[in-house]
Design a protein around this motif. Structure first.
Motif, PDB file in Angstrom:
ATOM      1  N   ASN A   1      14.535   9.349  -2.194  1.00 44.84           N
ATOM      2  CA  ASN A   1      15.364   9.205  -1.001  1.00 44.84           C
ATOM      3  C   ASN A   1      14.881  10.196   0.070  1.00 44.84           C
ATOM      4  O   ASN A   1      14.506  11.316  -0.266  1.00 44.84           O
ATOM      5  CB  ASN A   1      16.815   9.483  -1.383  1.00 44.84           C
ATOM      6  CG  ASN A   1      17.760   9.089  -0.277  1.00 44.84           C
ATOM      7  OD1 ASN A   1      17.785   9.722   0.767  1.00 44.84           O
ATOM      8  ND2 ASN A   1      18.527   8.056  -0.510  1.00 44.84           N
TER       9      ASN A   1
ATOM     10  N   HIS B   1       6.633   8.013  -1.595  1.00 41.36           N
ATOM     11  CA  HIS B   1       7.107   7.070  -0.589  1.00 41.36           C
ATOM     12  C   HIS B   1       8.608   7.274  -0.453  1.00 41.36           C
ATOM     13  O   HIS B   1       9.307   7.363  -1.450  1.00 41.36           O
ATOM     14  CB  HIS B   1       6.783   5.638  -1.011  1.00 41.36           C
ATOM     15  CG  HIS B   1       7.382   4.611  -0.106  1.00 41.36           C
ATOM     16  ND1 HIS B   1       7.221   4.669   1.265  1.00 41.36           N
ATOM     17  CD2 HIS B   1       8.150   3.531  -0.346  1.00 41.36           C
ATOM     18  CE1 HIS B   1       7.876   3.655   1.816  1.00 41.36           C
ATOM     19  NE2 HIS B   1       8.449   2.947   0.854  1.00 41.36           N
ATOM     20  N   LEU B   2       9.076   7.393   0.764  1.00 37.87           N
ATOM     21  CA  LEU B   2      10.493   7.641   0.993  1.00 37.87           C
ATOM     22  C   LEU B   2      11.199   6.298   1.174  1.00 37.87           C
ATOM     23  O   LEU B   2      10.762   5.452   1.952  1.00 37.87           O
ATOM     24  CB  LEU B   2      10.707   8.500   2.233  1.00 37.87           C
ATOM     25  CG  LEU B   2       9.890   9.798   2.283  1.00 37.87           C
ATOM     26  CD1 LEU B   2      10.326  10.646   3.485  1.00 37.87           C
ATOM     27  CD2 LEU B   2      10.018  10.598   1.005  1.00 37.87           C
ATOM     28  N   PHE B   3      12.276   6.118   0.460  1.00 34.64           N
ATOM     29  CA  PHE B   3      13.000   4.852   0.528  1.00 34.64           C
ATOM     30  C   PHE B   3      14.492   5.130   0.387  1.00 34.64           C
ATOM     31  O   PHE B   3      14.923   5.779  -0.577  1.00 34.64           O
ATOM     32  CB  PHE B   3      12.502   3.916  -0.583  1.00 34.64           C
ATOM     33  CG  PHE B   3      13.235   2.610  -0.663  1.00 34.64           C
ATOM     34  CD1 PHE B   3      13.433   1.849   0.475  1.00 34.64           C
ATOM     35  CD2 PHE B   3      13.726   2.140  -1.874  1.00 34.64           C
ATOM     36  CE1 PHE B   3      14.115   0.647   0.412  1.00 34.64           C
ATOM     37  CE2 PHE B   3      14.405   0.931  -1.945  1.00 34.64           C
ATOM     38  CZ  PHE B   3      14.603   0.184  -0.798  1.00 34.64           C
ATOM     39  N   GLU B   4      15.266   4.617   1.347  1.00 32.94           N
ATOM     40  CA  GLU B   4      16.700   4.905   1.382  1.00 32.94           C
ATOM     41  C   GLU B   4      17.450   4.259   0.215  1.00 32.94           C
ATOM     42  O   GLU B   4      18.581   4.620  -0.057  1.00 32.94           O
ATOM     43  CB  GLU B   4      17.320   4.425   2.702  1.00 32.94           C
ATOM     44  CG  GLU B   4      16.861   5.198   3.933  1.00 32.94           C
ATOM     45  CD  GLU B   4      15.537   4.701   4.482  1.00 32.94           C
ATOM     46  OE1 GLU B   4      14.931   3.805   3.857  1.00 32.94           O
ATOM     47  OE2 GLU B   4      15.089   5.200   5.523  1.00 32.94           O
TER      48      GLU B   4
ATOM     49  N   ASP C   1       0.823  -1.200   0.000  1.00 32.70           N
ATOM     50  CA  ASP C   1       0.000   0.000   0.000  1.00 32.70           C
ATOM     51  C   ASP C   1       0.867   1.265   0.000  1.00 32.70           C
ATOM     52  O   ASP C   1       0.354   2.359   0.133  1.00 32.70           O
ATOM     53  CB  ASP C   1      -1.023   0.003   1.144  1.00 32.70           C
ATOM     54  CG  ASP C   1      -0.385  -0.209   2.484  1.00 32.70           C
ATOM     55  OD1 ASP C   1       0.855  -0.278   2.540  1.00 32.70           O
ATOM     56  OD2 ASP C   1      -1.116  -0.315   3.487  1.00 32.70           O
ATOM     57  N   ASN C   2       2.187   1.087  -0.145  1.00 31.14           N
ATOM     58  CA  ASN C   2       2.986   2.272  -0.439  1.00 31.14           C
ATOM     59  C   ASN C   2       3.496   2.237  -1.880  1.00 31.14           C
ATOM     60  O   ASN C   2       4.444   2.917  -2.243  1.00 31.14           O
ATOM     61  CB  ASN C   2       4.123   2.450   0.561  1.00 31.14           C
ATOM     62  CG  ASN C   2       4.981   1.212   0.683  1.00 31.14           C
ATOM     63  OD1 ASN C   2       5.164   0.480  -0.274  1.00 31.14           O
ATOM     64  ND2 ASN C   2       5.488   0.964   1.871  1.00 31.14           N
TER      65      ASN C   2
ATOM     66  N   ARG D   1       8.946   6.845  -5.640  1.00 30.76           N
ATOM     67  CA  ARG D   1       9.848   6.713  -4.503  1.00 30.76           C
ATOM     68  C   ARG D   1      11.017   7.689  -4.632  1.00 30.76           C
ATOM     69  O   ARG D   1      11.581   7.849  -5.708  1.00 30.76           O
ATOM     70  CB  ARG D   1      10.363   5.287  -4.410  1.00 30.76           C
ATOM     71  CG  ARG D   1       9.245   4.314  -4.116  1.00 30.76           C
ATOM     72  CD  ARG D   1       9.760   2.975  -3.708  1.00 30.76           C
ATOM     73  NE  ARG D   1      10.431   2.278  -4.793  1.00 30.76           N
ATOM     74  CZ  ARG D   1      11.099   1.150  -4.622  1.00 30.76           C
ATOM     75  NH1 ARG D   1      11.211   0.630  -3.421  1.00 30.76           N
ATOM     76  NH2 ARG D   1      11.674   0.566  -5.644  1.00 30.76           N
TER      77      ARG D   1
END
Lengths: 794, 264
Positions: free
Chosen positions: A706, A735-738, A693-694, A704
């Motif tokens: 960083n 959506h934040l994703f490293e 759901d992201n 997405r």
């Protein structure tokens, strides 16, 4: 009525007596029991009927990877799909699309009978018509165009699978008088050009990943659908084996492949080619390369003089001068030390293959990047060697007989292609749908593809479907392209039809996949081959003469005779595969095992796959057909075609991707995921169920970035934003994703369909709406993997 | 059977190697095909949609380029001790089979009170808020071995117990009163392309799982609750093991971690 005391008491007595009577009767028990039964009886909940159980082998047709599958049948119904353990490509492994394929076969977006459009293309209404009428109309239209002397303006867009159906389409167009079979572009196209330029061969690159000790992947989505899924997963499983293979993934973002690879090398987007040349620098400097192979079989490595006595600098001095690790570090951001280590790792783990092409390969890069990557294979002498790179061997099928052409056909066939592939501008390409112009087309066939949705050149695609005068769609499902056709000829799906696959992508073995109907066609649909035969027969004359067969099955049976005649290879039957696994060959040659063609055909119908476990790739010379008969670091074909003066322009080199533009501070990158079909095909509902759901929430798609990018732009998780590029803008959520590189916006492909069923329609946005397609000057292919962009909060 | 102590009886369990798992989702798709799990137009509301096997994506929380992800496929944990859903069910609709350790759901007994859903610490169970509806001809692919459920009942992963019953029947036809290795495998394990999932009798050293659960890489989810799940995971990464939330001291922080990091 007035209620006095008396009436009140009377009523009370009656009511009490009644209740007492009711309670002492069996009625309450019956009611409770019936209520309980009723709550557990839901006549509209289906009860799947039992039936005769059976398992039949087939070929998965969800993509052109060619995995073998095993279908569980219950009576006439197909209920489950598993991998076929005896198929040489995937050995029982299939992807979730294959597992869920029955949702497409029995799905609501199937077209059930020929349809004729009555409304406008934007708001179509459909009228069911008979097959006779539909085929009659197609034939009449072709006659009309031929009578006007414009047969060369008949175009067919098809999938990029190597199959008899596509050869029949090509044949049909030739018989009618057109060269314009235009395949949708796939990763094969750009790899083919690199092969043509460096090895001079017209064919496909084939990687022997089964025997390689190291796979250096420059941005390939190896675990997200590159090549044949089952084959790649088998190779990935080998990273855990006792004698493991190493996978090195060079990629800007943390994809599944990157997170599961032995090593992930994060890199600045679009600089993979420079890294390959940096590795080449170290290999040459340290003399780790295969000097013998380079000396004997390579052209343009050392400095050289041409016939006029003019001096040229070679690949060696070019790379040693310009791609020292420190210089490459500045381009790629990969530390110089790491580049040195990678080169040693590559050289120490021979045989190794270097593979290139972003995504499944369909996120095209410029051809120099692929040349740089392929030069690593040549430097290590891994051409035509076990565990290296081969030229895809051909399947010995009986060729189709020569086409009979009448006057109009000969005239039309002599006219150049409308897409400019093979022309002076793009001499090395075979198909460039992005170059088609709607006003040059009189009739457009669209076979088993979805150009309206999937073509990176969206403007061209939309114009085609707005302006082409007559569009005929041959399609199983109501996709975006079929929805804009004038006439739909509905096709059977992979499990109901006669079809084949002649090329398994990237495999060094010749593999022939035969697909036969497992069940009766579900609806009033036909096979593409059968439809073509019927249209040809209706047209009559030389066109009918070119299609002497009665059905698609007959065509395939005729073609397979070629395999029987060579007597090579084996049928992938359980017994034969068991022998092979024990290191033994099959019992006797193919002709000994199957003396008569009928016995071979029967076995092939059962097991679906012929292959050659010991392919004869022939001597190295057969894989080096350049003007110099050597592997060319300096491509003479490129020089002849474009007349480049600069030496570097004919050699692998790094060209900076233009991802900067005033006013755009970010880079939008397309993300190839396993869950979504990104080539315009259907994604089954069970794969939509897999989405986090992201990734998709309601109908909103997430891109997405960083967390640091977010910090700089004052953005937060879940924000609704506009992602804008010079091409267009879309509204999405964040959506934040490293794992995403700083400054990159990762947008997944495969969403934003306007057609298909309620489970896929209107979910998210089509990434093609923001990705700008730029044309590569050499190949003419669209370069669309990244585009400058910016984000603004809604 | 009655003479056997619980330690000696068959205890079917699963071992999932997270180092190998790529999160491809084939196990879940195969499970849903096998078990006739319904689907709806909007599958993005994960508190309402139906899934017997979910794949959670977890991350190590490190910055680029040290960020890493892992995927945790989560079938029913098949708790062996004080099975929470079994002990709370007022209708005896959920059942712990002593001879195999399988925790099964009997749909026709379920009254839809959803007490089991509240009790299950692993969020395994799904409630049928709507009648299942298969569009067009999609009913034709339904598996006859598993009854589709109706609105108002709870459903969950059964370790494909219908396959166990079939295997037992087949064995009986062959005159055996025991199952051989490979007779009974759930659909997800069968579908895993990288052999990350293993299945078998945890008490029988013939099965690989019996050895794998003793591996130093092995762990289970929420072991501190002592429900003794029969699904084990393997990982060589400490940060993956942390997600199992077995740290009794820091239970509070574990909850907030889950809020921040788990991407279901």
């Amino acid at each position: 009525m007035k209620v006095d005391r008396r009436i009140f008491l009377k009523t009370l007595a009656f009511a009490g007596g009644g209740s007492l009577g009711f309670l002492s009767s069996p009625a309450p028990w019956h009611i409770v029991r019936d209520l309980a039964r009723w709550t557990q009886n839901w006549p509209w909940v289906p009860v799947p009927p039992h039936g005769q159980p059976a398992y039949e082998k087939a070929i998965c047709m969800m993509c052109d990877g060619g995995c073998g599958i095993k279908v569980r049948k219950v009576g006439p119904r197909m209920v489950r799909i598993d991998g076929d353990k005896d198929h040489p490509l995937n050995r029982g492994l299939i992807c979730p699309h294959g597992t869920a394929a029955l949702q497409t076969v029995y799905g609501p977006s199937r077209i059930r009978q020929p349809l004729k459009r009555t409304g406008t293309r934007e708001k179509p209404d459909w009228k069911p018509v008979s097959w006779e009428q539909a085929i009659g109309e197609v034939a009449a239209k072709i006659q009309e165009i031929r009578a006007a002397g414009e047969s060369h303006r008949i175009v067919c867009i098809t999938n990029n699978c190597e199959s008899t159906v596509n050869q029949l389409l090509e044949r049909f167009l030739q018989a009618v008088g057109s060269k314009n079979l235009v395949r949708m572009n796939s990763g094969r196209d750009v790899r083919n050009v690199a092969l043509k330029l460096m090895q001079g061969v017209d064919g496909d690159m084939a990687y022997d990943i089964e025997n390689a000790k190291l796979i250096a992947s420059f941005g390939c989505s190896l675990l997200e659908g590159w090549g044949t899924w089952g084959r790649l997963y088998r190779s990935y499983a080998r990273t855990f084996a006792d004698n493991p293979v190493q996978i090195i993934q060079v990629e800007p973002n943390l994809s599944i492949t990157a997170s599961k690879a032995t090593q992930w090398v994060p890199i600045k987007p679009g600089t993979e080619g420079a890294l390959a040349l940096g590795i080449a620098h170290v290999l040459i400097r340290e003399r780790l390369h295969d000097e013998d192979f380079v000396e004997k079989h390579c052209f343009g490595f050392e400095d050289w003089e041409d016939s006029s006595g003019k001096g040229h600098s070679g690949f060696k001095s070019h790379v040693l001068a310009q791609y020292a690790p420190q210089a490459v570090e500045r381009i790629t951001t990969v530390p110089a030390k790491e580049i040195e280590k990678l080169a040693f790792k590559f050289a120490e783990n021979m045989p190794a293959v270097a593979v290139g092409g972003k995504g499944d390969g369909q996120l095209f890069t410029n051809v120099y990047e692929l040349m740089a990557i392929h030069s690593l294979n040549a430097l290590m002498g891994n051409i035509n060697k076990t565990g290296g790179v081969f030229v895809k061997p051909e399947v010995p099928l009986t060729p189709l007989p020569p086409v009979v052409m009448d006057e109009e056909a000969a005239r039309g066939y002599a006219v150049d292609r409308l897409d400019g592939a093979g022309s002076a501008a793009h001499p090395f390409s075979k198909s460039l749908p992005g170059n088609l112009k709607a006003d040059e087309i009189r009739m457009l066939f669209v076979h088993d593809s979805n150009p309206y949705y999937a073509m990176p050149e969206q403007n061209t695609a939309h114009e085609l479907f707005e302006k082409a005068p007559f569009i005929v769609a041959l399609s199983c499902c109501m996709n975006e392209s079929a929805a804009r056709a004038d006439l739909i000829l509905p096709l059977n799906t992979g499990l109901e039809k006669w079809d084949d696959q002649i090329v398994a992508p990237d495999s060094p073995h010749p593999i022939y996949n035969l697909s036969r109907p497992l069940v009766e066609p579900l609806y009033d649909n036909k096979d593409a081959g059968g439809v073509l035969i019927e249209i040809a027969k209706t047209l009559g004359g030389t066109i009918a003469e070119s299609f002497p067969w009665a059905s698609m099955g007959e065509v395939l049976e005729m073609r397979v005779q070629g395999i029987h005649e060579t007597g090579r290879g084996m049928i992938a039957s359980p017994d034969a595969m068991a022998m092979l696994d024990r290191g033994l060959g099959p019992e006797g040659s193919l002709s000994q095992q199957y003396p008569s063609f009928a016995s071979l055909w029967k076995k092939l119908l059962e097991d679906n796959c012929w292959f050659d476990p010991e392919p004869h790739h022939g001597p190295l010379q057969k894989a080096l057909l350049t003007p110099s008969k050597k592997f060319e670091f300096y491509s003479q074909r490129l020089k002849d075609a474009f007349g480049f003066e600069e030496d570097a322009a004919c050699m692998p080199h790094y060209e900076e991707a233009s991802l900067n533009k005033d006013g755009f501070d970010l880079v939008i990158m397309a993300e190839d995921t396993l869950t979504m079909a990104d080539d315009g095909k259907d994604t089954p509902p069970f794969l939509m169920k897999q989405l986090s759901d992201n990734v998709l929430k309601g109908n909103e798609l997430f891109v997405r970035i960083n967390p640091i990018t977010a910090l700089y732009h004052d953005l937060e998780e879940g924000d609704r934003v506009i992602v804008e590029s010079p091409r267009g803008k879309v509204e999405v959520r964040l959506h934040l994703f490293e794992g995403v590189r700083e400054g990159v916006v990762l947008i997944p492909l495969g969403f934003g369909h306007s057609a298909y069923d309620e489970f896929l329609r209107d979910k998210g946005v089509n990434a093609n709406e923001v990705l700008e397609a730029k044309t590569d000057t050499i190949t003419g292919l669209p370069i669309w993997w990244a585009t400058p962009g910016k984000i603004t909060k809604v | 059977m009655s003479t056997e102590s619980p330690q000696q009886s068959v205890r079917y369990g699963m071992v999932i190697d997270l180092d190998k798992c790529t999160g491809c989702g084939n196990c879940a798709v195969a499970c849903h095909m096998e078990n006739n799990v319904p689907f709806r137009t909007d599958e993005s509301d994960k508190s309402r949609n139906m899934a017997w096997l979910r794949i959670y994506k977890v991350k190590n929380g490190a910055e680029y380029p040290h960020a890493r992800v892992a995927y945790i496929p989560r079938p029913c944990m098949q708790c062996d001790r004080h099975t929470p859903c079994v002990s709370v069910c007022p209708a005896s609709a959920t059942n712990y089979d002593k001879s195999t350790g399988l925790v099964d759901q009997i749909n026709t007994r379920c009254i839809g009170c959803r007490y089991c859903m509240a009790a299950c610490p692993y969020m395994v169970r799904c409630f049928n808020w709507w009648d299942p509806a298969w569009p067009a001809d999609a009913e034709k692919y339904l598996n006859p071995d598993v009854a589709p459920r109706m609105r108002g009942v709870v459903e969950k992963c059964t370790f494909c117990s219908h396959r166990y019953i079939q295997a037992k029947n087949r064995a009986r036809q062959e005159g055996r009163n025991y199952l051989e290795k490979g007779d009974y495998i759930p659909a997800c394990v069968e579908a895993c392309p990288v052999e990350a999932m293993h299945f078998g009798d945890l008490n029988d050293p013939e099965y690989e799982v019996a050895h794998l659960i003793k591996s130093p890489r092995a762990f289970r989810l929420l072991e501190r609750l002592h429900t003794e799940p029969k699904v084990y995971y393997l990982s060589s990464h400490e940060w993956v093991r942390r997600w199992a939330d077995n740290d009794a001291v820091n239970t509070q922080s574990a909850y907030s971690q889950q809020r921040q990091g788990v991407e279901s």
